[in-house]
Enzyme design. Structure first.
Site, PDB file in Angstrom:
ATOM      1  N   LYS A  58       0.846  -1.204   0.000  1.00 20.88           N
ATOM      2  CA  LYS A  58       0.000   0.000   0.000  1.00 20.88           C
ATOM      3  C   LYS A  58       0.882   1.255   0.000  1.00 20.88           C
ATOM      4  O   LYS A  58       0.629   2.202  -0.746  1.00 20.88           O
ATOM      5  CB  LYS A  58      -0.950  -0.021   1.213  1.00 20.88           C
ATOM      6  CG  LYS A  58      -2.028  -1.103   1.087  1.00 20.88           C
ATOM      7  CD  LYS A  58      -2.865  -1.314   2.357  1.00 20.88           C
ATOM      8  CE  LYS A  58      -3.821  -2.500   2.148  1.00 20.88           C
ATOM      9  NZ  LYS A  58      -4.651  -2.815   3.323  1.00 20.88           N
ATOM     10  N   GLN A  86      -4.729  -1.717   9.638  1.00 25.99           N
ATOM     11  CA  GLN A  86      -4.651  -3.037   9.009  1.00 25.99           C
ATOM     12  C   GLN A  86      -5.206  -4.101   9.961  1.00 25.99           C
ATOM     13  O   GLN A  86      -4.867  -4.128  11.150  1.00 25.99           O
ATOM     14  CB  GLN A  86      -3.183  -3.348   8.636  1.00 25.99           C
ATOM     15  CG  GLN A  86      -2.986  -4.613   7.830  1.00 25.99           C
ATOM     16  CD  GLN A  86      -3.596  -4.562   6.425  1.00 25.99           C
ATOM     17  OE1 GLN A  86      -3.770  -3.496   5.841  1.00 25.99           O
ATOM     18  NE2 GLN A  86      -3.929  -5.712   5.881  1.00 25.99           N
ATOM     19  N   ASP A 127     -11.149   2.637   4.061  1.00 26.40           N
ATOM     20  CA  ASP A 127     -11.475   1.207   3.966  1.00 26.40           C
ATOM     21  C   ASP A 127     -12.991   0.984   3.864  1.00 26.40           C
ATOM     22  O   ASP A 127     -13.432  -0.116   3.525  1.00 26.40           O
ATOM     23  CB  ASP A 127     -10.979   0.465   5.217  1.00 26.40           C
ATOM     24  CG  ASP A 127      -9.684  -0.293   4.990  1.00 26.40           C
ATOM     25  OD1 ASP A 127      -9.438  -0.723   3.855  1.00 26.40           O
ATOM     26  OD2 ASP A 127      -8.928  -0.461   5.971  1.00 26.40           O
TER      27      ASP A 127
HETATM   28  N1  GUN Z   1      -6.939  -7.060   6.155  1.00 30.69           N
HETATM   29  C1  GUN Z   1      -7.247  -7.788   5.049  1.00 30.69           C
HETATM   30  N2  GUN Z   1      -7.803  -6.995   4.106  1.00 30.69           N
HETATM   31  C2  GUN Z   1      -7.836  -5.748   4.623  1.00 30.69           C
HETATM   32  C3  GUN Z   1      -8.299  -4.499   4.124  1.00 30.69           C
HETATM   33  O1  GUN Z   1      -8.818  -4.370   3.002  1.00 30.69           O
HETATM   34  N3  GUN Z   1      -8.142  -3.441   4.949  1.00 30.69           N
HETATM   35  C4  GUN Z   1      -7.608  -3.552   6.201  1.00 30.69           C
HETATM   36  N4  GUN Z   1      -7.516  -2.463   6.952  1.00 30.69           N
HETATM   37  N5  GUN Z   1      -7.173  -4.707   6.696  1.00 30.69           N
HETATM   38  C5  GUN Z   1      -7.296  -5.797   5.907  1.00 30.69           C
END
Ligand code: GUN
Length: 294
Positions: free
Chosen positions: A52, A96, A119
């Site tokens: 990211k 995350q 998100d």
């Molecule tokens: N863990 C797995 N997929 C995601 C996601 O799309 N966003 C976040 N914050 N954590 C994750």
């Protein structure tokens, strides 16, 4: 059979975003700024967050990575979230998941300012999504919609079977595929660990979206000819013959299922890169909404 090439499409999307950011820079505007909080040392989570941050650089965003130890308390994490909520330089941020056991994930999500929740996990944003209001759509479902749209995969009147009811993928996907419009207008069945006779259901599906996390769960005998397959699974299977000590596999027995499918996403290179591209898109959206900020 056509491959739904998430790697290629995600690069196109990132190029489009990079062009927007270049325009912002030319006009002397502030560029989007994404922050990510990661708690602990989970290998997969560190990999995702690293991607990211790299993608932010690639499209010209500013990024901030906040790494906190696995022993972080809920209070400490909530304090950090408050700081990011109040920092007007940051347009959007993510925490995350998964989080360590001592932290209540729902409490954490509720603490994020919905205007910075790129998100799309906050109940305000999830509710808006379910009601067809403009909002941040969670990145993985958003990426799947984008893939279906860019390849012109017909969804109207089709029977879409979603496997897995997670808050991040299965649940929102089941809502989005049943919405009015394209992609959408599907008849949706949401299946999960308590579903009986799942083969009876998957074998009637025109579109299968699997977000289960069980390697090679979906076999050729479970699907009909010309099915569209979206494989969201990304499981690390230990393998000493590989340099990293593991290989990545999806929920779908690709070798056999692909022979029956009309469209299929590969793993890796399908949904995964799309998730990151759509997080960038949501951050750009957040910036556009915060234009009044300097
Ligand atoms: N863990 C797995 N997929 C995601 C996601 O799309 N966003 C976040 N914050 N954590 C994750």
């Amino acid at each position: 059979m056509e491959i739904l090439d998430g790697k290629k499409i995600s690069n196109q999307i990132k190029d489009e975003i990079a062009a927007e950011v270049a325009k912002m820079k030319e006009n002397g505007e502030k560029v989007p700024h994404l922050a990510a909080i990661i708690v602990g040392n989970d290998g997969a989570s560190l990999t995702y967050v690293g991607s990211k941050v790299r993608s932010c650089k690639r499209v010209g965003f500013e990024s901030t990575l906040v790494q906190m130890p696995s022993t972080t308390s809920e209070v400490e994490l909530l304090k950090k979230i408050k700081e990011l909520n109040e920092n007007s330089d940051i347009d959007g941020f993510i925490v995350q998941l998964p989080l360590p056991d001592q932290i209540d994930t729902q409490k954490v999500i509720m603490a994020i300012d919905p205007d910075k929740d790129v998100d799309g996990f906050h109940p305000t944003n999830f509710g808006k999504m379910a009601l067809d209001m403009s909002t941040f759509i969670p990145a993985t479902p958003f990426g799947i919609l984008e893939l279906l749209e860019r390849y012109g995969v017909e969804t109207q009147g089709k029977h879409t079977v979603v496997i897995g009811r997670s808050h991040i993928v299965g649940r929102p996907m089941s809502i989005l595929m049943g919405r009015k419009g394209f992609p959408g207008n599907s008849t949706v069945t949401l299946t999960h660990s308590r579903t009986k006779n799942i083969t009876q259901i998957t074998s009637q599906a025109d579109i299968i979206i699997s977000a289960l996390g069980v390697p090679k769960f979906l076999k050729a005998e479970m699907v009909k000819d010309d099915v569209v397959i979206i494989d969201v699974g990304i499981t690390r299977v230990p393998d000493d013959t590989k340099e990293k000590g593991y290989y990545i596999t999806g929920d779908v027995d690709f070798e056999h299922v692909s022979k029956k499918a009309s469209y299929i996403t590969p793993v890796p290179g399908g949904v995964g890169p799309m998730t990151i591209a759509m997080l960038m898109k949501n951050t750009l959206l957040a910036r556009e909404r915060h234009r009044s900020r300097k």
